[in-house]
Enzyme design. Structure first.
Site, PDB file in Angstrom:
ATOM      1  N   HIS A  23       0.841  -1.204   0.000  1.00  0.00           N
ATOM      2  CA  HIS A  23       0.000   0.000   0.000  1.00  0.00           C
ATOM      3  C   HIS A  23       0.878   1.257   0.000  1.00  0.00           C
ATOM      4  O   HIS A  23       0.794   2.086   0.919  1.00  0.00           O
ATOM      5  CB  HIS A  23      -0.910  -0.008   1.227  1.00  0.00           C
ATOM      6  CG  HIS A  23      -2.342   0.335   0.920  1.00  0.00           C
ATOM      7  ND1 HIS A  23      -3.193  -0.518   0.251  1.00  0.00           N
ATOM      8  CD2 HIS A  23      -3.069   1.446   1.187  1.00  0.00           C
ATOM      9  CE1 HIS A  23      -4.373   0.036   0.131  1.00  0.00           C
ATOM     10  NE2 HIS A  23      -4.325   1.234   0.682  1.00  0.00           N
TER      11      HIS A  23
ATOM     12  N   ASP B  45      -3.487   7.105  -1.557  1.00  0.00           N
ATOM     13  CA  ASP B  45      -4.740   6.796  -2.247  1.00  0.00           C
ATOM     14  C   ASP B  45      -4.388   6.264  -3.641  1.00  0.00           C
ATOM     15  O   ASP B  45      -3.285   6.489  -4.146  1.00  0.00           O
ATOM     16  CB  ASP B  45      -5.589   8.071  -2.363  1.00  0.00           C
ATOM     17  CG  ASP B  45      -6.989   7.805  -2.888  1.00  0.00           C
ATOM     18  OD1 ASP B  45      -7.449   6.643  -2.815  1.00  0.00           O
ATOM     19  OD2 ASP B  45      -7.622   8.761  -3.378  1.00  0.00           O
ATOM     20  N   GLY B  46      -5.316   5.550  -4.261  1.00  0.00           N
ATOM     21  CA  GLY B  46      -5.113   5.098  -5.628  1.00  0.00           C
ATOM     22  C   GLY B  46      -4.365   3.780  -5.755  1.00  0.00           C
ATOM     23  O   GLY B  46      -3.989   3.380  -6.864  1.00  0.00           O
ATOM     24  N   ASN B  47      -4.160   3.070  -4.636  1.00  0.00           N
ATOM     25  CA  ASN B  47      -3.422   1.802  -4.685  1.00  0.00           C
ATOM     26  C   ASN B  47      -4.168   0.723  -5.456  1.00  0.00           C
ATOM     27  O   ASN B  47      -3.562  -0.049  -6.199  1.00  0.00           O
ATOM     28  CB  ASN B  47      -3.128   1.314  -3.265  1.00  0.00           C
ATOM     29  CG  ASN B  47      -2.180   2.208  -2.511  1.00  0.00           C
ATOM     30  OD1 ASN B  47      -0.985   2.181  -2.712  1.00  0.00           O
ATOM     31  ND2 ASN B  47      -2.741   3.050  -1.635  1.00  0.00           N
ATOM     32  N   GLY B  48      -5.495   0.657  -5.279  1.00  0.00           N
ATOM     33  CA  GLY B  48      -6.286  -0.371  -5.951  1.00  0.00           C
ATOM     34  C   GLY B  48      -6.240  -0.229  -7.466  1.00  0.00           C
ATOM     35  O   GLY B  48      -5.969  -1.197  -8.184  1.00  0.00           O
TER      36      GLY B  48
ATOM     37  N   SER C 230      -2.794  -1.074  -8.738  1.00  0.00           N
ATOM     38  CA  SER C 230      -2.491  -2.509  -8.686  1.00  0.00           C
ATOM     39  C   SER C 230      -3.152  -3.268  -9.833  1.00  0.00           C
ATOM     40  O   SER C 230      -2.558  -4.194 -10.393  1.00  0.00           O
ATOM     41  CB  SER C 230      -2.941  -3.100  -7.343  1.00  0.00           C
ATOM     42  OG  SER C 230      -4.346  -3.106  -7.221  1.00  0.00           O
TER      43      SER C 230
ATOM     44  N   TYR D  27     -11.876  -8.580  -2.529  1.00  0.00           N
ATOM     45  CA  TYR D  27     -11.280  -8.012  -1.316  1.00  0.00           C
ATOM     46  C   TYR D  27     -10.996  -9.091  -0.276  1.00  0.00           C
ATOM     47  O   TYR D  27      -9.974  -9.063   0.416  1.00  0.00           O
ATOM     48  CB  TYR D  27     -12.209  -6.950  -0.720  1.00  0.00           C
ATOM     49  CG  TYR D  27     -12.129  -5.593  -1.380  1.00  0.00           C
ATOM     50  CD1 TYR D  27     -10.930  -5.106  -1.902  1.00  0.00           C
ATOM     51  CD2 TYR D  27     -13.246  -4.774  -1.458  1.00  0.00           C
ATOM     52  CE1 TYR D  27     -10.857  -3.856  -2.490  1.00  0.00           C
ATOM     53  CE2 TYR D  27     -13.186  -3.511  -2.046  1.00  0.00           C
ATOM     54  CZ  TYR D  27     -11.989  -3.061  -2.555  1.00  0.00           C
ATOM     55  OH  TYR D  27     -11.905  -1.821  -3.145  1.00  0.00           O
TER      56      TYR D  27
END
Length: 245
Positions: free
Chosen positions: A171, A175-178, A181, A208
């Site tokens: 992580h 923000d914006g990790n998802g 990835s 998730y």
């Protein structure tokens, strides 16, 4: 895991190349829409599929936030950058990752775009706690080293799933990790000649859940199986476009 079925599908598609130009354009337009809509929806963007299509055409959707519109435009630009990485066939680097992230958060959070976090974070709803921010740079250097060493040892679908999983575990961004990835996952798939795998928003709960299971117990197989299933389904638009059963 056995990837024979995926290998067969890839061989079948490879045997049909080069694909007709009109089919390639249509498939690409559909991919950009589906990938952008689903990846953003997983993160809570409220634009529908058709509203996402309109936003991609540069039209503002009434009642929706400016951020949601930027998330659509930015994601399309990030897909184009993924395609550049794949076309150049260069080894994945931290620069690539930071550049993708910068595109994702452009005009949304320019302060943190493309920069590793300098605070500790929690993943909402997850048991896993990401590493302390002071370890992020070392963790990412280790991630890239592992990725480059594993690239020739793993099946591309397994490598793509593992890379996605391990990146999210670190992580590295606020923000914006998802979104980042899921883009990284497809860099590997597309480099290996597979279609991009789009995780549908209606599978968000198991997505998730399997991620958190891998992060807390080291049990990767459920997540890898999920990605393998989605990768198999990603061939369907090609058969439809080419009129193949």
């Amino acid at each position: 895991m056995n990837f024979d079925r995926l290998n067969e599908l890839k061989a079948k598609l490879d045997g049909l190349r080069p694909l007709p130009d009109a089919a390639v354009r249509n498939l690409h337009e559909n991919l950009v829409l589906q990938w952008t809509y689903n990846s953003n929806a997983i993160e809570g963007n409220t634009l529908s599929l058709m509203e996402t299509k309109v936003a991609l055409e540069g039209i503002t959707v009434g009642g929706k936030t400016l951020r949601e519109h930027f998330e659509v435009i930015n994601h399309r630009e990030a897909i184009f950058f993924v395609e550049e990485i794949v076309s150049a066939n260069t080894p994945l680097s931290e620069w690539h990752i930071k550049s993708l992230h910068q595109l994702i958060l452009k005009n949304i959070d320019d302060t943190n775009a493309g920069k590793y976090r300098s605070i500790n974070v929690l993943i909402s709803g997850a048991q896993h706690v990401p590493p302390d921010y002071i370890h992020v740079s070392d963790e990412m250097a280790g991630f890239i080293s592992w990725y480059q060493k594993s690239a020739s040892d793993m099946h591309p679908v397994e490598l793509a799933a593992r890379a996605h999983c391990d990146f999210v575990k670190i992580h590295p961004f606020v923000d914006g990790n998802g979104r980042t990835s899921r883009l990284l996952m497809n860099v590997e798939l597309m480099k290996a000649g597979y279609p991009a795998a789009v995780i549908p928003v209606n599978r968000r709960l198991e997505y998730y859940s399997f991620l958190d299971k891998a992060h807390t117990s080291g049990e990767y197989e459920p997540f890898i199986r999920l990605i393998a299933e989605i990768a198999e389904q990603s061939f369907e638009p090609y058969w439809h476009a080419l009129g193949i059963k």
